[in-house]
Design a protein around this motif. Structure first.
Motif, mmCIF file in Angstrom:
data_model
loop_
_atom_site.group_PDB
_atom_site.id
_atom_site.type_symbol
_atom_site.label_atom_id
_atom_site.label_comp_id
_atom_site.label_asym_id
_atom_site.label_seq_id
_atom_site.Cartn_x
_atom_site.Cartn_y
_atom_site.Cartn_z
ATOM 1 N N SER A 1 -2.846 -19.892 49.644
ATOM 2 C CA SER A 1 -1.988 -20.259 48.521
ATOM 3 C C SER A 1 -2.722 -21.209 47.565
ATOM 4 O O SER A 1 -3.389 -22.142 48.008
ATOM 5 N N GLY A 2 -2.637 -20.910 46.294
ATOM 6 C CA GLY A 2 -3.222 -21.802 45.291
ATOM 7 C C GLY A 2 -4.692 -21.546 44.993
ATOM 8 O O GLY A 2 -5.302 -22.264 44.198
ATOM 9 N N LYS B 1 -5.442 -16.430 42.924
ATOM 10 C CA LYS B 1 -5.270 -14.970 42.921
ATOM 11 C C LYS B 1 -4.385 -14.518 41.752
ATOM 12 O O LYS B 1 -4.758 -13.643 40.984
ATOM 13 N N THR B 2 -3.205 -15.148 41.646
ATOM 14 C CA THR B 2 -2.273 -14.736 40.589
ATOM 15 C C THR B 2 -2.869 -15.015 39.209
ATOM 16 O O THR B 2 -2.732 -14.211 38.287
ATOM 17 N N THR B 3 -3.551 -16.142 39.088
ATOM 18 C CA THR B 3 -4.147 -16.481 37.790
ATOM 19 C C THR B 3 -5.170 -15.419 37.380
ATOM 20 O O THR B 3 -5.213 -15.001 36.217
#
Ligand code: ATP
Length: 356
Positions: free
Chosen positions: A38-39, A42-44
């Motif tokens: 998490s953090g 990946k999403t970015t």
């Protein structure tokens, strides 16, 4: 479908370095998984590829063409999110048709394409329902159908299965993979679930703290992890790490500790190393090409198809062993454990890189 190249991409939010120099080249038509805690960014990275996020630095190319400054709608990228973002006031068929309507595709072609996508996702029977009349898994199928209906060049999926129950997740994993084989769209898939990554990806990019630490096939990532981080992140239970001293004897080098001397291929040029071995490569019976020591059992997890044994070894160090089948052990029982020499990894404790 497109080949996607990300070059030295940085994305800072104030002083948070969400992406800290990402380089990755994704083959046309392949399925690549971004895996990391998490953090890690990946999403970015997905948002940067889709155009939803502006880069601080770097470039993104589709088929050799620089698309860094292209608006999201001009990139022909589709995204599927964890939350099934389907419109509640539209029937399934209207949801799926929506991207085509926006593009002013003729009505007859819309009907054909909706049929094509709904057949692929096995939701042809549900076209006249509203999302509230669907299960979570069915809603996610609608979201995927809507994403592929206009044949995007790149399909981005951000933890699409996280909201589904365990059984459905496993089913959808193989279905999404099969779908990819049929549609062959270049797919980038985000997950922090290593089983999903290992079973779905042609290639996996393991990320940590805004960087790609290793990019390779699932087999490469598992068998030849580049760093301690990758070795520890992939595999369940986690790889065992045993700190050992380096000694030399008659021009040969060994890692020494826990009553073992493990032969090294070459002089590591450092005083200590970390020996890594996966739980499945340790056994409680002598095998050929193995090296053993005594340990005591302190906890046993019986999973019936396999047994996970937690052992105490010297210096109060714990190691975990995974053996096939339902094996009985008592707490405090002394056992002889054997490490399979061909599966031992040697890491540099300072650089954290794998030496051999
Ligand atoms: P998760 O698996 O939890 O979704 P992730 O790997 O997708 O995590 P990102 O969502 O990309 O991680 O976030 C990377 C870093 O950037 C995190 O430290 C996060 O807090 C930060 N970040 C992301 N978006 C923003 C934003 N809009 N403003 C400020 N910081 C952000």
């Amino acid at each position: 479908m497109a080949r996607v190249v990300v070059q030295n991409v940085k994305k800072y939010f104030g002083n948070v370095k969400a992406l800290d120099g990402i380089d990755i080249s994704i083959e046309e038509g392949s399925f690549v998984v971004l895996l990391g805690p998490s953090g890690c960014g990946k999403t970015t990275l997905m948002r940067c590829i889709s155009g939803l996020e502006k880069l601080t630095e770097g470039e993104i190319l589709f088929d050799g063409k620089n698309i860094t400054n292209l608006a999201p709608k001009d990139r022909n990228v589709a995204m599927v999110f964890q939350s099934y973002a389907v419109w509640p006031h539209m029937k399934v068929k209207e949801n799926i048709a929506y991207p085509l309507k926006l593009k002013k595709v003729p009505k007859k072609e819309i009907e054909e394409r909706v049929r094509w996508a709904s057949d692929l996702l096995h939701i042809s029977e549900l076209l006249d329902r509203y999302p509230s009349q669907l299960s979570g898994g069915q809603r996610q199928r609608v979201a995927v159908a809507r994403a592929i209906v206009h044949k995007p060049r790149v399909l981005l999926m951000d933890e699409p299965l996280s909201n589904l129950d365990a059984l459905l997740r496993i089913k959808m994993r193989s279905e999404l993979r099969k779908l990819h084989e049929q549609v062959k769209v270049t797919t980038i898939y985000v997950t922090h679930d290593q089983t999903e990554a290992m079973t779905m990806g042609d290639k996996i990019a393991v990320m940590n703290a805004g960087k790609i630490i290793q990019y390779g096939s699932p087999e490469e990532i598992y068998k030849a992890p580049r760093t301690l981080f990758v070795a520890g992140f992939v595999g369940s239970p986690q790889m065992n790490f045993l700190p050992m001293k380096v000694i030399s004897h008659k021009d040969k080098f060994f890692a020494e500790g826990f009553g073992l001397q493990i032969p090294l291929k070459k002089d590591p040029g450092i005083e200590s190393v970390i020996v890594g071995i996966r739980p499945e490569h340790i056994s409680v019976e002598k095998r050929q090409d193995s090296i053993g020591f005594e340990a005591s059992v302190y906890f046993v997890e019986k999973l019936m198809s396999e047994t996970v044994i937690h052992l105490s070894v010297a210096d109060d160090k714990k190691i975990v062993v995974k053996v096939p089948g339902d094996v009985s052990f008592k707490e405090s029982q002394l056992v002889q454990v054997h490490l399979d020499l061909p599966f031992i990894h040697i890491f540099n404790p300072v650089t954290e890189e794998r030496i051999e």
